[in-house]
Each structure stands twice: as C-alpha cells, then as structure tokens.
Scaffold this active site. Structure first.
Site, PDB file in Angstrom:
ATOM      1  NE  ARG A  20     -21.640  38.003 -34.980  1.00 31.77           N
ATOM      2  CZ  ARG A  20     -21.800  39.226 -34.480  1.00 31.77           C
ATOM      3  NH1 ARG A  20     -23.027  39.726 -34.351  1.00 31.77           N
ATOM      4  NH2 ARG A  20     -20.765  39.953 -34.107  1.00 31.77           N
ATOM      5  CB  ALA A  74     -17.028  31.206 -32.510  1.00 33.11           C
ATOM      6  NE  ARG A 117     -22.092  33.674 -42.841  1.00 32.66           N
ATOM      7  CZ  ARG A 117     -21.263  32.840 -42.208  1.00 32.66           C
ATOM      8  NH1 ARG A 117     -20.079  32.591 -42.694  1.00 32.66           N
ATOM      9  NH2 ARG A 117     -21.632  32.258 -41.086  1.00 32.66           N
ATOM     10  CG  ASP A 122     -11.287  36.804 -36.119  1.00 25.23           C
ATOM     11  OD1 ASP A 122     -10.965  35.609 -36.008  1.00 25.23           O
ATOM     12  OD2 ASP A 122     -12.387  37.169 -36.578  1.00 25.23           O
TER      13      ASP A 122
END
Length: 473
Positions: free
Chosen positions: A128, A331, A208, A318
C-alpha cells in the site's frame, strides 16, 4: 460513440474540456483514481481530505488486472507500477502449525496449474505505501488541487441550480456540478443518498503489520520463505496478516495498533489441537512496537443506492460498497468505480450529469454485488480450508479469480454500453431485467437480492456460500 479507447493509450489532452466541475471527498484509492481520471477526461477537479496529508501508510492489498488497465494512459504510473511490483515471485502454502501443504512454486507456474495464462496474471499483491506514493507523484505532476484538513460533516444538493456540495466542521461550504463521495464506509453522504447500511459483526478480525526487514536480523531464519498465515516478503519489507476470532480490542480502523504480546497471548485460541508454529510466533515477537493493526471485520449487505435523489452526489469505493479485506477485491472495485464514473460523465457531457451518474450506478451495481458475494465465498475457503483435499489438489486452497472479474475493462465497457443503458433507463426497464446489455458479471447470472443474514444462516447450517446462477469461474 467517439473516444472509445480500443486498448490505445489516450493521455491528458485527448479529450476536450467538459466544463464539468467535480468535487471529490477523500484521497483513498477511489478518490485519487477519480481525480486523475477526471482530469484526463477533461473535467475540472478539486479534492478535499480530512487529514493533513495523503495517508501512505499500511501493508498490502490485491490489485486486480481490471483495475490497473487504465495505467496504459499514464506512462509514468505504468513505469512506476512495474518498478514496485514483485516479479518472478515464489509462493508456498503451509498449515498454521508449520506443515508444508504445497511446495514452492513460481507464481507463473501456479497460474498455469490453475488454467490461467502466466503472462496475464489476474492481479498482483502490492504494498500500500508504494502504490499510494505512486499516486501522489501523479497527482503532483498534474497539479491537482487538494485541500487538506477539511472534515466533511454534511452533503447537500440543489437540483434547481444543478449543483451539489459539502459542509465542513468549520462551516465552510464547497460546491460543484457533481460531488464524488470517496470518503469510506462512514461517509456522511449516505444520509443524503439513503444508502446507509447497518454494520454487522462477523466475529472475526485481522492482525496485520508491515515493517522494515532489518528488524528480523536478530533471527535470520525468519527471513527465509516459510512463515505461516499470509506473508509478503520483499527485499526491504516484511508484511504479515493473520485472521482471528475477535478478542475485544479490535476496531474498524487502520490506525488502531496493539502490542505483540496481545497477539501472542491470543493467537492459539480457536485453531484446534495444534498451536501456531514457533517460527511464526518468532516473527510476531520481532515486529516493532506501534506496528500491528487489529482490524475488526464487519459485514454489510449490498445496497443499490449510490446516488442522491438528484444524482448530483455519488458514492464510490467503500462509501458505496464495502468488501472484506480477505476478498481481495475491494481495491480493485474502488478503482473500477472511479474509471467508470469519469468515463460516464465525459460521455454524457455537462448537460446530462444526473443521467450519467445514474447510468454509472446501473453499470456497476450488479457487478459489485457479485464481487462482494464472491468475497464471502473466498473468505470461507481461506478460513475453513479442507487440508485433506488440498493434499490431493492444491487448487482447493486457491480463492476464485474468475475471468469475469480480472478481464473486465471498466473504461471500454462504459463506452460500449452507455447509450443502451440510458435508452433502457428512459424506457423504464428495471436494472435487473436488462438483457440487452452484455454482462460485466458472471455469464448467465440473474440478479437475486441477497443478505448477510442469509449467508450466515447457510454457513451455520454447514452449507457453502451459494453464489447463484451463471458461470462464476
């Protein structure tokens, strides 16, 4: 229809100025893609961001081929994307206790075994931070105006004047011909649009983390391939993701971090008689402080209301449709939304903005509802893998990456079907009964409304997720 791409690059300047003033709220993937694509399509663009800068932090996500096809129009982005991508990567699959289930294979070989073209992968896992920095570079090259520190608290539209706008927490007002709400699941636009969807707890969350690989110098073995759960190792970065039952400390926020000790104290809960591999636990111990995000996973039903009554405010990404992170599609669909909307606005022109917004929503809704449902099916596969079957057939551990998702070109499709979609809207043909437009969802599929409650009920009864009619492969 003019300006059909037909696969040929059409850089900035290929389209005349549309005279459409576009206001974009949010600088996530959907917002940034909308900004640069609206510029390319001749629209006038301004962007508002609640934070003091574009957030380039984070770990990884999957970017499908259907989302990255528009890079052909942006040679600088295409070059940078190639430079940050992993090439000739290897993948191997383990159970959580360290048992190797699928031996190391190059990605190309795995694609070939799955019956896919190794020269045209369905997509790639990307870091990212690197992707966002690539976008930042492009935004700066174009001189796109981004105003930071603008927290939007309300959306409005004035149909009589053909305008829409937003109000910030400082009581500032911004107006445009069309407002693109790309500010996430909690977008204040949903009050106007009517698309607010209740979030339902899934009972699952994700730990994560992403950090410089030198933190692993204390234990060089961890640098070698062979850690468990989902990891991505680059020459300079280690990324890991672990799905888990909720522990009570998770939040639906990418800024919510916890200590490694909390992960270690909870990671063996709910995994059965075999604990996690000590090697993976060593990786957790070496993760630096303030790095591990504990992200709660919520389920939300699909909803077709993405536009305000006058279609001057439209949700994308989103804000329109949330995906589970495990779906590998959030994404991708956010970028597709932005490309499609910029194209529809260009096709319809300044005199037909509401028509173009409604056409875009009609073009995108069924596809996204199918992609959301596929995400649940893939999440079920990843969470409840039948390892006895994987030993016999490694494809049993691979999520579906169907051609109807990755082979799609949202820009070309918009130019192909826009006129017919508008014609059918004017005739009053329902969106789910429109057989005259080629589908951008599973061939043969007939849309049926579905809900998370229905899926949860099936899963509790031991049934697999029923994807519905059509060819989902």
């Amino acid at each position: 229809m003019p300006f059909i791409t037909d696969g040929e690059p059409k850089p900035v300047g290929s389209y005349p100025n549309s005279g459409i003033d576009v206001l974009i709220v949010g600088t996530g993937l959907a917002g940034l893609t909308a900004a640069i694509e609206c510029v390319r399509k001749g629209h006038n663009v301004r962007v508002l961001e609640r934070n003091d800068d574009i957030n380039t932090a984070g770990d990884m996500y999957f970017m499908g081929l259907s989302a990255t096809k528009f890079f052909k129009h942006w040679p600088e982005m295409a070059k940078e994307f190639d430079e940050i991508s992993l090439h000739n990567a290897w993948i191997e699959t383990f159970k959580h206790d360290g048992t190797r289930m699928i031996p190391p294979l190059k990605v190309a070989d795995r694609l070939r075994d799955a019956g896919l073209n190794p020269d045209t992968p369905p997509g790639t896992f990307q870091m990212r931070p690197l992707v966002y920095k690539m976008y930042v570079h492009q935004v700066r090259r174009l001189g796109i105006q981004i105003q930071f520190g603008k927290r939007v608290v309300d959306y409005f539209e004035d149909e009589a004047r053909g305008k829409a706008g937003v109000v910030t927490d400082n009581d500032e007002r911004f107006e445009a011909d069309v407002v693109i709400a790309a500010d996430g699941v909690g977008s204040k636009s949903q009050k106007l649009v009517g698309g607010q969807v209740r979030a339902m707890k899934s009972g699952r969350a994700m730990w994560r983390a992403a950090f410089p690989i030198e933190h692993l110098d204390k234990n060089p073995e961890i640098k070698e391939p062979g850690t468990y759960a989902m990891t991505l190792t680059r020459p300079d970065t280690m990324i890991w993701v672990m799905n888990h039952d909720v522990t009570g400390s998770e939040k639906e926020s990418w800024n919510h971090t916890i200590d490694a000790d909390e992960v270690l104290a909870n990671m063996d809960k709910g995994v059965g008689p075999s604990p996690w591999s000590s090697k993976y636990k060593d990786l957790i111990k070496l993760t630096p402080p303030n790095t591990i995000v504990n992200f709660e996973l919520f389920w939300r039903n699909p909803q077709p209301k993405w536009a305000s009554p006058g279609a001057r405010v439209v949700n994308i990404g989103d804000a329109a449709h949330s995906f589970l992170p495990a779906s590998g599609n959030g994404a991708t669909q956010a970028i597709e939304d932005a490309v499609s909307l910029a194209s529809c606005l260009q096709i319809g022109g300044r005199d037909n903005i509401p028509q173009s917004v409604r056409a875009h929503v009609r073009i995108r809704f069924i596809r996204n509802a199918c992609a959301q449902k596929l995400g649940f099916s893939n999440a079920e596969l990843l969470q409840d893998t039948d390892w006895s079957q994987v030993k016999l057939d490694p494809r049993k551990a691979q999520p579906k990456l169907p051609a109807w998702v990755w082979s799609h070109d949202p820009e070309s499709y918009a130019y192909q079907v826009y006129d017919k979609v508008v014609e059918n809207m004017k005739k009053g043909v329902p969106f789910d009964k429109d057989d005259s437009v080629p589908p951008n969802y599973p061939p043969g599929y007939r849309y049926e409304p579905w809900s998370i409650e229905q899926i949860m009920g099936d899963m509790k009864a031991g049934k697999t997720v029923d994807l519905g009619s059509g060819n989902w492969d």
